[in-house]
Write an enzyme that holds these catalytic residues in place. Structure first.
Site, PDB file in Angstrom:
ATOM      1  N   THR A 217      -3.555  21.825 -22.944  1.00 28.39           N
ATOM      2  CA  THR A 217      -4.414  21.277 -23.048  1.00 28.39           C
ATOM      3  C   THR A 217      -5.566  21.948 -22.606  1.00 28.39           C
ATOM      4  O   THR A 217      -5.203  22.772 -21.883  1.00 28.39           O
ATOM      5  CB  THR A 217      -5.065  20.430 -22.466  1.00 28.39           C
ATOM      6  OG1 THR A 217      -4.123  19.384 -22.824  1.00 28.39           O
ATOM      7  CG2 THR A 217      -6.433  19.079 -23.167  1.00 28.39           C
ATOM      8  N   ASP A 248      -4.468  11.535 -22.621  1.00 25.85           N
ATOM      9  CA  ASP A 248      -6.722  11.014 -21.978  1.00 25.85           C
ATOM     10  C   ASP A 248      -7.676  12.214 -23.048  1.00 25.85           C
ATOM     11  O   ASP A 248      -8.646  11.331 -23.136  1.00 25.85           O
ATOM     12  CB  ASP A 248      -7.116  11.914 -20.647  1.00 25.85           C
ATOM     13  CG  ASP A 248      -5.926  13.508 -20.270  1.00 25.85           C
ATOM     14  OD1 ASP A 248      -5.086  13.696 -20.807  1.00 25.85           O
ATOM     15  OD2 ASP A 248      -6.474  13.881 -19.323  1.00 25.85           O
ATOM     16  N   THR A 268      -6.749  18.883 -18.115  1.00 23.77           N
ATOM     17  CA  THR A 268      -6.082  19.045 -17.974  1.00 23.77           C
ATOM     18  C   THR A 268      -5.449  18.674 -17.010  1.00 23.77           C
ATOM     19  O   THR A 268      -5.162  17.744 -16.659  1.00 23.77           O
ATOM     20  CB  THR A 268      -6.149  20.422 -18.508  1.00 23.77           C
ATOM     21  OG1 THR A 268      -6.727  20.870 -16.876  1.00 23.77           O
ATOM     22  CG2 THR A 268      -6.956  20.741 -19.104  1.00 23.77           C
TER      23      THR A 268
HETATM   24  N1  GLY Z   1      -3.419  16.234 -20.795  1.00 25.88           N
HETATM   25  C1  GLY Z   1      -3.109  15.320 -21.689  1.00 25.88           C
HETATM   26  C2  GLY Z   1      -1.984  15.380 -22.483  1.00 25.88           C
HETATM   27  O1  GLY Z   1      -1.367  14.430 -21.972  1.00 25.88           O
HETATM   28  O2  GLY Z   1      -1.767  15.021 -23.389  1.00 25.88           O
END
Ligand code: GLY
Length: 374
Positions: A217, A248, A268
């Site tokens: 991310t 998230d 992230t």
């Molecule tokens: N933090 C990125 C995801 O879990 O999609």
């Protein structure tokens, strides 16, 4: 296969291999071993703005965001422009164009943004066919009275605004996805051929990620010269996810939260764990309670680790078998970042300086056994 983290990624635990009956009892003790870097490194004393912080893959992005703020863009707009570099980069297989697809070979992107002064937000989830989901999220914020659009509705919205629609699955990502399918099981219809394994793109994937399923991310939080805050988070999410899975990143309060009077924070790593503790909102609330951005990130991680109770997410010492990182900045330009595991970096830039990679603080004092590099 080996595990490694050269992008800003966190592995998804292999449920079959990491199932343990241990509990997360080590986190509190480990927290005492943190605060591993001086606050001064985060510019706490400097008070010089604008400032942008991002995940490690945002080195160029923080530079662009700072320059855009200096040119007069609001922090949320500058943040979205900054992460656009990574969204367009086919070599970052964790974000935007070239992002690794879901289990059916379709790239689905998630993103959100939030503006400090107005606390308005926009987000898209499971968006297909548009490589700049953060820019689409910005338009949701600007043009609608709503916050989150998903799936086909989000795509129609993007199309109606003239965003170009394209196939986001690059040849490299397609080959990696087919390799992954072949590796999945001996009782389905797919096999891996020797030619597949020898393919340079597949070799690259094996060396970088091995058998783990990372969630890469980019988060970018920004404060301008007047102390105005904004931020964005954008991702292709968990590699080979169930179609429709949303992490998230597009969820306000989880992958991003901005309170114009308090701070901006983003995350992230393993999205489900961040969602469970409303992670970025928690960081901002710790800042509100008087913590520095760095300490606020650590506080939220401590809460997240304490909330990690399922045996399949824990190693034999009761520690998470994944990583999460938080990044934060406050209106004074003080910033910081922290990871569960040591050895992580984040990107930072201040007006008049070159972007640089800095060390994240960490809950645990050593890198995780499953990471070959950071
Ligand atoms: N933090 C990125 C995801 O879990 O999609």
């Amino acid at each position: 296969m080996s595990n490694t983290h050269d992008r800003d990624v966190s592995p998804e635990p292999d449920h079959g291999l990491t199932r343990r009956e241990a509990l997360a009892v080590g986190a509190a003790a480990a927290l005492g071993a943190t605060a591993r870097l001086s606050e001064a490194q985060d510019g706490v004393a400097a008070g010089h703005r604008p400032v942008a912080v991002a995940s490690k893959n945002g080195l160029e992005a923080v530079g662009r965001a700072v320059r855009r703020m200096e040119a007069g863009l609001s922090p949320v707009e500058a943040a979205v422009e900054g992460v656009g570099i990574v969204e367009a980069d086919p070599d970052d297989v964790t974000v935007g164009y070239g992002g690794l697809p879901n289990s059916e070979g379709v790239v689905q992107l998630d993103a959100c943004c939030m503006d400090g002064p107005t606390m308005r937000a926009g987000a898209v989830g499971a968006l297909e066919g548009f490589k700049h989901p953060a820019a689409v999220a910005l338009e949701v914020m600007r043009r609608t009275t709503r916050v989150l659009l998903v799936g086909e509705g989000a795509a129609r919205f993007a199309r109606s605004l003239g965003f170009p629609s394209e196939n986001l699955l690059t040849e490299r990502s397609r080959k990696i996805w087919l390799y992954w399918k072949g590796q999945m099981s001996s009782i389905d219809d797919w096999m891996t051929t020797p030619e597949q394994v020898q393919d340079p793109d597949v070799q690259w994937f094996i060396k970088k990620f091995g058998a783990i399923r990372p969630t890469g991310t980019i988060n970018l939080c920004a404060v301008n010269a007047d102390g105005v805050l904004g931020g964005t988070t954008t991702t292709s999410g968990l590699f080979f996810k169930i179609p429709g899975r949303v992490g998230d990143s597009p969820l306000i309060g989880a992958g991003l939260y901005v309170d114009g009077e308090v701070g901006a924070a983003g995350s992230t790593g393993r999205g489900e764990s961040v969602i469970q503790v409303a992670g970025s909102h928690t960081v901002v609330e710790f800042i509100r309670a008087g913590k520095s951005p760095r300490e606020a990130c650590l506080g939220a991680l401590d809460r997240l680790v304490r909330a990690t109770r399922m045996p399949y997410l824990l190693d034999t010492d009761g520690r998470p078998t994944f990583d999460v990182k938080f990044y934060a900045v406050n209106p004074r330009g003080e910033s910081g970042a922290a990871a569960i595991w040591a050895g992580a970096k984040y990107a930072w830039c201040r007006g008049g300086t070159e972007p640089e990679l800095r060390d994240c603080a960490s809950l645990y004092p050593t890198p995780p056994p499953w990471r070959k590099d950071s």
